[in-house]
Enzyme design. Sequence first.
Site, PDB file in Angstrom:
ATOM      1  CG  HIS A  83      -1.650   1.452   1.295  1.00 14.05           C
ATOM      2  ND1 HIS A  83      -3.122   1.135   0.877  1.00 14.05           N
ATOM      3  CD2 HIS A  83      -1.222   1.969   1.582  1.00 14.05           C
ATOM      4  CE1 HIS A  83      -3.268   2.693   0.532  1.00 14.05           C
ATOM      5  NE2 HIS A  83      -2.428   3.388   1.696  1.00 14.05           N
ATOM      6  CG  ASP A 162     -12.434   1.789   4.977  1.00 16.42           C
ATOM      7  OD1 ASP A 162     -11.626   2.465   5.835  1.00 16.42           O
ATOM      8  OD2 ASP A 162     -12.358   1.610   3.622  1.00 16.42           O
ATOM      9  NE  ARG A 169     -11.566   8.673   8.069  1.00 15.49           N
ATOM     10  CZ  ARG A 169     -10.702   8.096   7.474  1.00 15.49           C
ATOM     11  NH1 ARG A 169     -11.005   6.759   7.668  1.00 15.49           N
ATOM     12  NH2 ARG A 169      -9.131   8.247   7.772  1.00 15.49           N
ATOM     13  CB  SER A 184      -9.030   3.297   6.202  1.00 15.50           C
ATOM     14  OG  SER A 184      -9.562   3.532   5.536  1.00 15.50           O
ATOM     15  CE  LYS A 188      -9.034   0.745   2.769  1.00 17.03           C
ATOM     16  NZ  LYS A 188      -9.319   2.525   2.332  1.00 17.03           N
TER      17      LYS A 188
HETATM   18  N1  URA Z   1      -6.525   5.813   2.390  1.00 14.44           N
HETATM   19  C1  URA Z   1      -7.188   4.905   2.522  1.00 14.44           C
HETATM   20  O1  URA Z   1      -7.049   3.876   2.171  1.00 14.44           O
HETATM   21  N2  URA Z   1      -7.720   5.462   4.240  1.00 14.44           N
HETATM   22  C2  URA Z   1      -7.947   6.862   4.385  1.00 14.44           C
HETATM   23  O2  URA Z   1      -8.150   6.580   5.472  1.00 14.44           O
HETATM   24  C3  URA Z   1      -7.234   6.993   3.693  1.00 14.44           C
HETATM   25  C4  URA Z   1      -6.496   6.850   2.725  1.00 14.44           C
END
Ligand code: URA
Length: 433
Positions: A83, A162, A169, A184, A188
Amino acid sequence: MIRAVELIAAKRRGETHRPGEVRALIDAYMRDEVPDYQVSAWLMAVCWRGLSDEETTELTLALADSGRRLRFDGSDRPVVDKHSTGGVGDKTTLVLAPMLVAAGAVVAKMSGRGLGHTGGTIDKLEAIPGVTTTTDADALVAAVRRDGIAVAAQSPDLAPADGRLYALRDVTATVESIPLIASSVMSKKIATGANAVVLDVKAGSGAFMKEADAARDLARAMVALGRGTGLPTVAVISSMDAPLGRTIGNALEVREAIETLRGGGPAELAALCVALGAEVLTAAGAGPQDAASERLRRTLADGCALGVLRRLVGAMGGDVRCIDEPDRLPRAARVVEVKADRAGYVAAIDALRCGEVAMRLGAGRATKRDAIDPAVGLVLRVSRGDSVRQSDPLVDVHCQEEPSVDLLDALRAAFSIHERAPAPAPLILDVIR
Ligand code: URA
């Protein structure tokens, strides 16, 4: 029955929730028993007061458990994921994911579309004619079982809580919270069945985190969360003061990724991918770091990683001829050179300014509804530390219409040219294991 108002008040006072309360809140929200406005208020309280490690772990697992959790049982290859917190010219996934698969791992990746400077990985892949991305979790699993690699857009079946929380958010100024970002991202990764994760946490002008210390805090939170949830996680802090590589813009970045997978491309891009890849392979238990680095480098030299990209593009319906003939990728109508207005050394190339110009050209989205032009963008002709004469080209603007003077001035201002050569600046600032 959960009393959301009590949880909001407790968090507003800075108290720690009792075990089970955070999960109960998320579960009740997903059953529509708690309205958006109460969850929004709770998110704002979390922004101010934070979450303990235990609360963050509970939130992460509740988000991951809100949908399906993929499993790839029966494979003797580790399922790895990466990521990036996002940066300008960041095409690492296009290079690293095929390298990891060629080095013996499996990659099941859920990626986002970009908002801001340039597209996300999905937008970059969709710059290849014919590519379509699925959001179907079953299709992701089938493609991974067949090809060892798949990249899907955010699936409504995976960590749906999420998705709902992030939408709140986004409109309640509660994105910028380390426990909320960390939960978050990691929820995932857990939902997609990863055995190990590497995080490329960017720090610098073109990154979400401008300061290395803030990037370290986020990285530490995510690595701790990996530990808390049983998902081996490593974070590499890398510099995003200058764009990564030489290209910014979707098809241009695909081209550079292909060049890198051919064993060419900018050395720093290949080096970052090897470093990230070796970290995640080691975290997944696939051998020591040196051997993993060597294996990853070999995937570039022997063309195996490029073969994996070909397979991925073919599986997504894309024109695989683009891999061997990148001129088939979308191309802008014109290319305009921006030249140095003085001689000297390139002391800095401001990633944020370059990213903003690329977005104005149409390479990125200012709002979620904006369309992206895959062909436009920037190609840097110099790197930090290069010496230039007056009128030497600094950057090519790939555009559909004559760029405005204002845009060209903004771009020129991204390049600081000084009399003295700058001190070398490392790309990798830190590794947190
Ligand atoms: N990327 C995400 O998946 N979640 C966040 O809260 C910020 C960036």
